[in-house]
Design a protein around this motif. Structure first.
Motif, PDB file in Angstrom:
ATOM      1  N   THR A 113      46.049  44.141  35.925  1.00  0.00           N
ATOM      2  CA  THR A 113      45.828  42.740  35.577  1.00  0.00           C
ATOM      3  C   THR A 113      44.533  42.595  34.792  1.00  0.00           C
ATOM      4  O   THR A 113      43.686  43.487  34.788  1.00  0.00           O
ATOM      5  CB  THR A 113      45.729  41.840  36.834  1.00  0.00           C
ATOM      6  OG1 THR A 113      44.402  41.927  37.372  1.00  0.00           O
ATOM      7  CG2 THR A 113      46.722  42.245  37.897  1.00  0.00           C
ATOM      8  N   SER A 114      44.386  41.444  34.154  1.00  0.00           N
ATOM      9  CA  SER A 114      43.134  41.131  33.481  1.00  0.00           C
ATOM     10  C   SER A 114      42.589  39.840  34.080  1.00  0.00           C
ATOM     11  O   SER A 114      43.156  38.768  33.878  1.00  0.00           O
ATOM     12  CB  SER A 114      43.366  40.972  31.972  1.00  0.00           C
ATOM     13  OG  SER A 114      42.167  40.604  31.317  1.00  0.00           O
ATOM     14  N   ASP A 115      41.518  39.971  34.884  1.00  0.00           N
ATOM     15  CA  ASP A 115      40.906  38.800  35.534  1.00  0.00           C
ATOM     16  C   ASP A 115      41.916  37.992  36.330  1.00  0.00           C
ATOM     17  O   ASP A 115      41.907  36.758  36.327  1.00  0.00           O
ATOM     18  CB  ASP A 115      40.224  37.901  34.489  1.00  0.00           C
ATOM     19  CG  ASP A 115      39.040  38.594  33.833  1.00  0.00           C
ATOM     20  OD1 ASP A 115      38.376  39.391  34.530  1.00  0.00           O
ATOM     21  OD2 ASP A 115      38.793  38.357  32.645  1.00  0.00           O
ATOM     22  N   ASN A 155      40.060  48.581  38.379  1.00  0.00           N
ATOM     23  CA  ASN A 155      40.615  47.540  37.511  1.00  0.00           C
ATOM     24  C   ASN A 155      39.487  46.570  37.125  1.00  0.00           C
ATOM     25  O   ASN A 155      39.522  45.388  37.436  1.00  0.00           O
ATOM     26  CB  ASN A 155      41.750  46.815  38.244  1.00  0.00           C
ATOM     27  CG  ASN A 155      42.403  45.718  37.425  1.00  0.00           C
ATOM     28  OD1 ASN A 155      43.039  44.843  37.983  1.00  0.00           O
ATOM     29  ND2 ASN A 155      42.251  45.738  36.120  1.00  0.00           N
ATOM     30  N   VAL A 210      42.215  46.051  32.269  1.00  0.00           N
ATOM     31  CA  VAL A 210      43.443  45.289  32.027  1.00  0.00           C
ATOM     32  C   VAL A 210      44.655  45.955  32.671  1.00  0.00           C
ATOM     33  O   VAL A 210      45.792  45.658  32.316  1.00  0.00           O
ATOM     34  CB  VAL A 210      43.700  45.089  30.527  1.00  0.00           C
ATOM     35  CG1 VAL A 210      42.602  44.261  29.901  1.00  0.00           C
ATOM     36  CG2 VAL A 210      43.828  46.441  29.804  1.00  0.00           C
TER      37      VAL A 210
END
Length: 354
Positions: free
Chosen positions: A151-153, A240, A148
């Motif tokens: 970014t997350s996905d 990430n 996360v």
């Protein structure tokens, strides 16, 4: 912030210090007042210059986003206040160099929030390595997965959009990687050369609150190889993705130290679980001796635990104790230079001295 004199003897193991938060500053009077009321702080300001001018303030802690560090630290130091700055110290090396020069010119004490150095476990590991507990260090290996961060996905909330722009100085290299690389230097030895690979694997990120898609240029995947001053080789990867966590191995000629999370936090925030694996195959869980942790009292596990360790060391430095190792602005500048070397290697494909 005001420091209260120690209430016990000033020996290293018995030092007790108390910091009182006397004022808070924010950009908006409503939020500054709300923060003061929430934490029972006496005063609030919307001007760091006005707050730093108050005689009851000894230390100014700058704990906001990196792009604002330079201005706020300058105003505090020009008022003659000691300063604590979260890491990264600045957006870039030039800013960091100028801040160190100003601190030295004003004669103020300064500390950068490389809080892994305030972690009792990290300080214990450093001594184990120095005492030859695992023999001669041959290699250091780290794998850090942060699914996360930033970014997350491919999504991000509005508060963390600034992490997507490399110019802001806050990204996977300067935060996720830098805290671990700094701890490696502290526990084992400084880097003398590095090679780096940087990637932005989420170049387009959607903002959760607005649905807007933004372009990202800050690295979110970092790969570093290097050599330390005593010739140990380092391999470290910061991703990430994956299941959140980390494993750091310090491998010596007669065993290895294996460091994993105890609190499931980022490396610099975690109290750390430490094992020693002997060359015989025996694996032992090590507990950090009390003399390393006695300076951090009544602080619960969590992101503030190792920060409290830094403040305890800062109190000793302010109290005039000699030989207190503290990550000050000079160490922060060294780390900024290391980040520059990694960037240059990534852009040129060539190994860099550090």
């Amino acid at each position: 912030m005001r420091r209260i004199s120690p209430s016990a003897s000033s020996s290293f193991s018995c030092w007790v210090s108390i910091f009182w938060v006397r004022a808070v500053a924010g950009t908006q009077p409503e939020t500054a007042r709300a923060a003061a009321e929430l934490h029972a702080i006496d005063s609030y300001y919307t001007s760091i210059e006005e707050m730093a001018g108050q005689p009851e303030i000894d230390i100014v802690a700058v704990t906001v986003k990196v792009p604002a560090h330079d201005q706020l630290l300058r105003e505090a130091m020009k008022a003659g206040k000691h300063v604590y700055s979260e890491w990264p110290l600045a957006r870039n090396t030039d800013e960091a160099q100028a801040l160190l020069a100003l601190a030295e010119d004003r004669g103020v004490k300064h500390v950068a929030g490389l809080q892994a150095r305030g972690n009792p476990a990290v300080r214990y590991i450093r001594d184990l390595v120095a005492q030859g507990e695992i023999g001669r260090v041959l290699a250091v290996n780290a794998i850090v997965t942060l699914p996360v961060f930033p970014t997350s996905d491919g999504t991000v909330d509005q508060a963390h959009v600034y992490l997507l722009d490399e110019a802001n100085g806050a990204d996977q290299l300067t935060i996720g990687a830098a805290h671990v690389l700094d701890a490696i230097e502290y526990m084992v030895a400084p880097f003398v050369e590095v090679t780096g690979t940087l990637a932005t694997q989420y170049p387009h990120v959607r903002v959760l609150e607005t649905g807007e898609t933004l372009s990202a240029n800050a690295p979110d995947h970092v790969l570093v190889h290097g050599r330390l001053a005593q010739d140990a080789l380092v391999s470290a990867q910061f991703v990430n993705a994956g299941s959140p966590g980390f494993t750091l191995r310090i491998i010596g000629s007669s065993g290895e130290l294996v460091i994993t999370p105890q609190d499931q936090l980022m490396f610099q925030m975690d109290r750390l679980k430490l094992q020693i694996a002997r060359s015989s195959g025996e694996v032992v869980l090590l507990q950090t001796p009390e003399e390393y942790s006695s300076k951090i009292q009544h602080v619960s596990p969590g992101p503030g635990h190792n920060v409290a360790g830094l403040y305890a060391l800062f109190a000793q430095r302010l109290g005039g104790e000699k030989g207190i190792e503290l990550p000050d602005f000079a160490q922060a500048l060294r780390l900024h230079h290391l980040m520059d070397a990694i960037r240059k290697s990534a852009s040129t494909g060539m190994r860099q001295e550090s």
